[in-house]
Design an enzyme around this catalytic site. Structure first.
Site, short mmCIF file in Angstrom:
data_model
loop_
_atom_site.label_atom_id
_atom_site.label_comp_id
_atom_site.label_asym_id
_atom_site.label_seq_id
_atom_site.Cartn_x
_atom_site.Cartn_y
_atom_site.Cartn_z
CG ASP A 336 -1.65 0.97 1.38
OD1 ASP A 336 -2.70 1.32 0.23
OD2 ASP A 336 -1.54 1.15 2.02
CD GLU A 371 -2.74 2.07 -3.60
OE1 GLU A 371 -3.39 2.87 -3.59
OE2 GLU A 371 -1.51 2.17 -1.89
#
Length: 658
Positions: A336, A371
């Site tokens: 993330d 990401e």
């Protein structure tokens, strides 16, 4: 129990050896560290950690056993302007805790102080670390190690995926156990996915703001204990680890990989007004990026940012990842806000954490997916991650939506994204699989909502619809909401089919959001992070079976096309791809940039994707030869087409050469 022996500086965390427990804690700036252990009645006993090697404090408690609850009190300077916030009145979680007892509540005693220290003891309400034994019988478990070229990822939430599944035993719905149940394994195999990517399973907390609103953090991107499984999805907290490993073992037996979404960019301590329960009180200056005024750099939007260029924090991150691979046999990670991993503080491909991962024989061989952005300056880094990282490709997501839904996109741009975005990823020796192609993810509209809503509808989140992106590239086809007349519903169906075919038949690594193959809707909520309810849970009884069958057939078709499974870049004349116009001629320069959205893509000289993304029925002349439409676009006995396909508006069909 006796006083602490000096113990060892490794391994990190609390380690049971059959006779006692060795405790270690990293803190470069502490002056004294107390180990605090608690009996069954909550009585506390404190021991100074007697050993220190470098920045690691350590001690050994003879006679201690698994199940022991403990925490730390760390002494040092209170100098907020310099980033030091030591406060020994506050009991702190072990960052390496494998299990945690208690939740992180919105309680005033959990605040360490803003300008001045808070001198109220928090032990009565603070979460406690728990010593565990890691023993587990993996039997003959082996990692599937699916090649990138054959990988199809399925992104899912542990609870939301199975909580409403009627064929699962009631007591295991929404749990780790359900993931490995034969009903779910059979579904994954029938669908054809090769990797299950789970939203965060490390223990997380609900932000105080959400708790005050009566909401919870559902997605899990607010990490509290990075080595501990979230206990809410287990039959009991002490069984979480074994139940998760049972699921991994069952999935591996079926050839399905398990990828974890992991949050190494911030912690649930949030900003300076957030709770102090671990890193802030252990060594704030080392663990976080600190501004010159002593506050945090907030490159995550969550109040703080982990300093993953600090040697001690790099070691912490790598040990966390290795723990999940070695102890839980996971097959990879999705990171993330992964640009934080490369901050020094500017983003560098040779950042310390990247170098450590590449040099690690355990981590360099599993699937690593970034990401590739954060919200800080220079945070957008799509295409810039070093090998062996793959990356979420938002260029593909936006291009696919803009091509099929009424937005302006050239044929050339669409083709570039269809070909694994070689302009972005063909560098540093990376292969097409580095482009993780997606239409949707947990964050944003579901696929059905992409064709039913022009605007987000996030009122249930309690922020007056201010949260969530406004750049959705969606199209409601003439009416906002799920319902509508038959012709509108058919147009929506055609758009969904075209989008799914684009995702699953393009070069790169496809990622499918769980529920998109069902027609799942979140009723226009494109930021359902706090919706632990029927809005996000998959309703298996209402699933669109025809759409599920269509999706599974596309995945089977994908695995038959060498140009897609070979994971090598397409080159002119190599037989992998030819780009043709509606008359089966090579696309001209003008057609690439200005032509109508009509094209044919010939893959491996045997599979032809005919595309009509216009609003009109159009005849498309197929290349010479005998062509037969293939499932899911036709039945097995579909007649041969030799000349022309009458392409419906927003239509796509795949043919195989006879």
């Amino acid at each position: 129990m006796t006083q602490l022996a000096i113990g060892e500086a490794t391994p990190h965390g609390a380690t049971y050896d059959g006779h006692g427990v060795n405790f270690t804690l990293f803190s470069a700036h502490a002056e004294r560290v107390e180990l605090c252990v608690f009996d069954s009645r909550g009585n506390e006993r404190r021991y100074d950690l007697p050993g220190r090697r470098g920045d690691v404090w350590h001690g050994y408690l003879a006679g201690a056993r698994p199940g022991l609850r403990y925490g730390y009190r760390v002494h040092g300077p209170w100098q907020p302007a310099q980033g030091h916030r030591f406060n020994p009145v506050k009991l702190l979680l072990d960052p390496y805790a494998r299990r945690v007892e208690g939740e992180l509540k919105d309680h005033p005693l959990l605040h360490g102080g803003h300008d001045e220290p808070d001198y109220r003891d928090n032990a009565a309400v603070a979460p406690k670390s728990v010593v565990i034994s890691d023993h587990y019988d993996w039997e003959d478990d082996a990692a599937p190690r699916t090649p990138w070229g054959k990988t199809v990822i399925y992104e899912a939430h542990v609870k939301g995926l199975t909580y409403l599944h009627p064929e699962l035993p009631q007591e295991i719905r929404g749990t780790y156990k359900a993931l490995g149940h034969p009903v779910m394994v059979a579904y994954f195999k029938q669908l054809g996915i090769t990797a299950l990517e789970l939203l965060p399973v490390a223990q997380f907390a609900s932000e105080p703001r959400l708790q005050r609103m009566g909401l919870t953090n559902y997605w899990g991107y607010n990490p509290m204990a990075m080595f501990a499984l979230h206990p809410a999805w287990a039959s009991s907290p002490e069984m979480a680890l074994d139940e998760f490993r049972d699921a991994v073992k069952a999935l591996h037996r079926a050839g399905i990989e398990v990828i974890l979404d992991i949050v190494l960019n911030h912690s649930a301590e949030l900003d300076l007004d957030g709770p102090t329960f671990s890193l802030r009180g252990i060594d704030n200056r080392s663990y976080y990026w600190i501004r010159d005024d002593g506050d945090y750099h907030n490159w995550t939007g969550c109040g703080n940012t982990l300093n993953l260029s600090h040697p001690g924090v790099v070691e912490y991150a790598c040990e966390c990842l290795r723990y999940w691979v070695e102890t839980c046999h996971v097959d990879g990670f999705r990171f993330d806000l992964a640009s934080v991993m490369g901050r020094t503080p500017t983003f560098r491909q040779d950042a310390p954490l990247f170098a450590a991962i590449k040099a690690c024989p355990v981590l360099s061989t599993v699937k690593l997916i970034a990401e590739p952005w954060d919200i800080g300056e220079g945070g957008y880094q799509v295409g810039n991650f070093p090998p062996p990282f793959a990356e979420w490709n938002d260029h593909f997501r936006d291009a696919a939506r803009r091509f099929w839904l009424p937005r302006n996109l050239t044929t050339g741009e669409f083709a570039c994204r269809f070909a694994a975005s070689s302009d972005v990823f063909k560098r540093n020796g990376r292969a097409p699989g580095a482009s993780v192609n997606l239409l949707t993810a947990h964050d944003g509209f579901t696929l059905r909502d992409c064709v039913c809503f022009n605007q987000k509808h996030n009122e249930a989140n309690g922020e007056e619809n201010r949260d969530g992106t406004n750049s959705n590239y969606s199209d409601n086809h003439g009416k906002e909401g799920l319902g509508g007349p038959l012709d509108l519903m058919e147009r929506r169906r055609d758009s969904i089919h075209a989008l799914l075919a684009t995702l699953l038949l393009s070069q790169g690594t496809p990622m499918l959001l769980a529920g998109d193959e069902h027609g799942h809707s979140q009723h226009g909520n494109n930021n359902a992070y706090c919706q632990d309810n029927a809005l996000t849970w998959l309703d298996w009884q209402q699933a669109n079976r025809g759409l599920t069958t269509f999706t599974a057939a596309l995945i089977r078709l994908r695995q038959q096309i060498p140009a897609l499974t070979g994971n090598s870049w397409w080159e002119e004349g190599d037989g992998n791809v030819r780009w043709l116009n509606k008359n089966a001629q090579p696309l001209s320069a003008d057609e690439w940039q200005n032509g109508p959205k009509l094209m044919q893509i010939l893959l491996s000289d045997r599979f032809l994707i005919a595309i009509n993304a216009t609003l009109e029925v159009t005849d498309i002349v197929l290349p010479e030869g005998e062509w037969r439409a293939v499932p899911p676009f036709a039945g097995e006995d579909n007649p041969v087409i030799t000349a022309v396909w009458q392409g419906p508006a927003h239509g796509l069909c795949v043919f195989q050469r006879g």
